[in-house]
Design an enzyme around this catalytic site. Sequence first.
Site, PDB file in Angstrom:
ATOM      1  N   HIS A  18       0.830  -1.210   0.000  1.00 15.29           N
ATOM      2  CA  HIS A  18       0.000   0.000   0.000  1.00 15.29           C
ATOM      3  C   HIS A  18       0.864   1.259   0.000  1.00 15.29           C
ATOM      4  CE1 HIS A  18      -2.805   2.885   2.170  1.00 15.29           C
ATOM      5  NE2 HIS A  18      -3.507   2.514   1.118  1.00 15.29           N
ATOM      6  N   ARG A  19       0.839   1.991  -1.118  1.00 13.62           N
ATOM      7  CA  ARG A  19       1.720   3.158  -1.326  1.00 13.62           C
ATOM      8  C   ARG A  19       3.187   2.708  -1.254  1.00 13.62           C
ATOM      9  NH1 ARG A  19      -1.585   7.384   2.730  1.00 13.62           N
ATOM     10  NH2 ARG A  19      -3.625   6.452   2.325  1.00 13.62           N
ATOM     11  N   GLU A  45       1.053  -0.648  -5.124  1.00 10.47           N
ATOM     12  CA  GLU A  45      -0.121   0.226  -5.201  1.00 10.47           C
ATOM     13  C   GLU A  45       0.311   1.650  -5.516  1.00 10.47           C
ATOM     14  OE1 GLU A  45      -3.924   2.327  -3.388  1.00 10.47           O
ATOM     15  OE2 GLU A  45      -2.020   2.325  -2.336  1.00 10.47           O
ATOM     16  N   ASP A  47      -1.316   5.507  -6.123  1.00  9.97           N
ATOM     17  CA  ASP A  47      -2.417   6.478  -6.198  1.00  9.97           C
ATOM     18  C   ASP A  47      -2.020   7.558  -7.196  1.00  9.97           C
ATOM     19  OD1 ASP A  47      -4.027   5.388  -4.081  1.00  9.97           O
ATOM     20  OD2 ASP A  47      -2.729   6.357  -2.607  1.00  9.97           O
ATOM     21  N   HIS A  60      -0.956  10.400  -2.876  1.00  6.84           N
ATOM     22  CA  HIS A  60      -2.265  10.093  -2.303  1.00  6.84           C
ATOM     23  C   HIS A  60      -3.176  11.306  -2.202  1.00  6.84           C
ATOM     24  CE1 HIS A  60      -5.222   9.584   0.946  1.00  6.84           C
ATOM     25  NE2 HIS A  60      -5.334   8.358   0.462  1.00  6.84           N
ATOM     26  N   GLU A 127      -4.719   3.493  -8.638  1.00  3.51           N
ATOM     27  CA  GLU A 127      -5.971   4.152  -8.262  1.00  3.51           C
ATOM     28  C   GLU A 127      -6.127   5.519  -8.919  1.00  3.51           C
ATOM     29  OE1 GLU A 127      -6.726   4.577  -4.018  1.00  3.51           O
ATOM     30  OE2 GLU A 127      -8.502   5.810  -4.410  1.00  3.51           O
ATOM     31  N   GLN A 158      -8.151   0.657  -9.763  1.00  2.62           N
ATOM     32  CA  GLN A 158      -9.108   0.793  -8.662  1.00  2.62           C
ATOM     33  C   GLN A 158      -9.546   2.245  -8.532  1.00  2.62           C
ATOM     34  OE1 GLN A 158      -7.125   0.838  -4.841  1.00  2.62           O
ATOM     35  NE2 GLN A 158      -5.119   1.112  -5.792  1.00  2.62           N
TER      36      GLN A 158
END
Length: 263
Positions: A18-19, A45, A47, A60, A127, A158
């Site tokens: 995550h990140r 991941e 963003d 993010h 994302e 996503q």
Amino acid sequence: GGAAMAKEKHKDILNVSHRGASGHAPEHTLVSYDMGEKMHGDYIEVDLQMTKDGQLIAMHDEKVDRTTDGTGYVKDMALSEVKALDAGSWFNEAYPAYANEKYEGLQVPTLEEVFQKFGKNNSYYIETKSPNIYPGMEKELLRLVNKYDINKDKLLVQSFSAESLKIMHELDPSIKLVQLLSYRSNATITNEEIAEIKEYAMGVGPNHTYLNEEYIQKVVNNGLEIHPYTVNDKERMQQLIDWGVTGMFTNFPDLLHEVKKGK
Ligand code: G3P
Ligand code: CA
């Protein structure tokens, strides 16, 4: 038997950094993504935000304030301005236990730089953030995916925005999509909601906090993947695996790796 089945279950759980390995290093830097890989994350991941001059960057927040030494909205800044920022020192101040001098002065990467560094056969979980303020971001994402010949079998896109996912789906139906969800209390989902999501997405990504076994079983039995976010402790990881999740987002891919190994 049951034990063997449980083991099989563990093996397939997608470990999403995550990140990047953002518990260990400043989120959304090439260093953090690299650590995610080294710590056995299956997916990086990313963003996305978009600069004033239309460049997709890995960040993010809509503003640069929290994760750099700058201030202001990404949408109001040129890429050159974002590139001048220090995206690492904040982490050393916020998390002294994980601080490292090498994080000082790290840059915000563009999506192109991420693709260049990690290559076409890596697994990316991207994302579209705030798609309402960045019209055209889906098209630009797809342009870069095609430009760098990214393996679409390993790509997941996503979003919290169903609209953004539907735009992606229209542009290229071969791209696999995950609908993010956010629950404020006990998670429930109707058959109608599941059917609607299945029209464009292959999975859902709910916040893990309010999930229960019944919810997870319902989603999985209806043929959707389920990747909760963001799970950072081993007991909760194990519980979610026992309940039947097919992957999860974590800031500590090393811990999820241990859980998957039964350690
Ligand atoms: O994308 C999964 C999870 O990251 C969604 O929440 O706010 O951390 O992007 P957020
Ligand atoms: Ca995210």
